[in-house]
Design a protein around this motif. Structure first.
Motif, PDB file in Angstrom:
ATOM      1  N   GLU A 218      53.121  83.730  23.560  1.00  0.00           N
ATOM      2  CA  GLU A 218      51.699  83.478  23.752  1.00  0.00           C
ATOM      3  C   GLU A 218      50.834  84.316  22.813  1.00  0.00           C
ATOM      4  O   GLU A 218      49.645  84.057  22.657  1.00  0.00           O
ATOM      5  N   ASP A 220      51.186  84.437  19.611  1.00  0.00           N
ATOM      6  CA  ASP A 220      51.089  83.783  18.302  1.00  0.00           C
ATOM      7  C   ASP A 220      49.654  83.419  17.936  1.00  0.00           C
ATOM      8  O   ASP A 220      49.226  83.577  16.795  1.00  0.00           O
ATOM      9  N   ARG A 221      48.923  82.932  18.913  1.00  0.00           N
ATOM     10  CA  ARG A 221      47.582  82.399  18.625  1.00  0.00           C
ATOM     11  C   ARG A 221      46.525  83.487  18.448  1.00  0.00           C
ATOM     12  O   ARG A 221      45.450  83.219  17.913  1.00  0.00           O
ATOM     13  N   ILE A 222      46.829  84.717  18.895  1.00  0.00           N
ATOM     14  CA  ILE A 222      45.811  85.768  18.806  1.00  0.00           C
ATOM     15  C   ILE A 222      46.201  86.910  17.863  1.00  0.00           C
ATOM     16  O   ILE A 222      45.361  87.752  17.550  1.00  0.00           O
ATOM     17  N   ASN A 226      51.990  88.008  12.579  1.00  0.00           N
ATOM     18  CA  ASN A 226      53.211  87.661  13.310  1.00  0.00           C
ATOM     19  C   ASN A 226      54.412  87.928  12.416  1.00  0.00           C
ATOM     20  O   ASN A 226      54.516  87.365  11.319  1.00  0.00           O
TER      21      ASN A 226
END
Length: 241
Positions: A218, A220-222, A226
């Motif tokens: 979860e 990944d989007r914030i 990465n």
């Protein structure tokens, strides 16, 4: 050096208060079993109750030994635990927030550690209620007993009943939030985000978030960065290049 590692090193070089957030991934890779494997068909909630431990102290100990203690005391800290301790020693990491119960960060040498689920470091006597702040009591080959009354000890946060368990949980999360709210860099390692909404929401504006995890999560989007790699390789690049 890979570009992702170079970016991580740059973030850490310019950080004054970097905090690492770790999860079960850094322990499972080095021998820690999943609790479900050790519990089997037994009900975990029942096992972590005062009544069960009072009636079955050695059975409780065997579950703890299989799930945590063998890996903690026989195999010891992983490369990643040791690298994080060295990064703290060098001043590149200010502290660690972990969901892990195994005390491996402390055993590896890290000093500023918040175990927001509790750990084997904080124990309570199910007889007289005395507290024992020493994970070594679990490294004696048998169920630890209270020095005052002889009743079994169990990790305070594991106890499914009683005010002490709730107090430990609340105080530990307050400490985790305190560390995260001061951070200018948060490095997430080996966790998919268990209870992350309770502490990451307190990150201050401008704080960088780095995730090191071979799999998607979860975060990944914030995340600002990465890194899809083994954490040991990434930290080795920061420490040695």
């Amino acid at each position: 050096m890979k570009s992702e590692y170079m970016q991580l090193k740059e973030y850490m070089d310019h950080s004054e208060k970097a905090v690492a957030v770790t999860g079960a991934g850094i322990s499972y890779l080095y021998g820690m079993r999943r609790l479900k494997q050790s519990v089997g068909r037994m009900n975990a909630g029942r096992i972590f109750s005062v009544s069960y431990v009072r009636k079955n102290p050695e059975k409780f100990y065997e579950v703890m030994k299989d799930a945590f203690l063998d890996a903690t005391f026989a195999k010891g800290p992983s490369v990643v635990h040791k690298q994080l301790a060295e990064l703290e020693k060098q001043g590149k990491i200010y502290g660690i927030v972990t969901q892990n119960l195994d005390c491996l960060h402390t055993i590896a040498g890290s000093e500023n550690v918040v175990e927001f689920q509790g750990s084997f470091q904080d124990n309570i006597c199910i007889g007289c209620g005395s507290r024992c702040y020493d994970y070594h009591v679990w490294n004696q080959g048998h169920m630890p007993l209270c020095e005052k009354c002889g009743a079994p000890l169990m990790p305070t946060a594991f106890c499914s009943a009683g005010r002490a368990s709730a107090d430990v949980s609340q105080e530990s999360m307050r400490k985790a939030v305190g560390l995260i709210s001061q951070a200018d860099l948060v490095i997430v390692v080996g966790t998919t985000g268990f209870r992350s909404d309770e502490y990451l929401s307190r990150m201050k504006a401008g704080t960088k978030l780095v995730q090191i995890n071979p799999s998607a999560t979860e975060f990944d989007r914030i995340a600002d960065l990465n890194i899809r790699a083994d954490a040991a390789e990434a930290f080795d690049a920061v420490l040695n290049k």
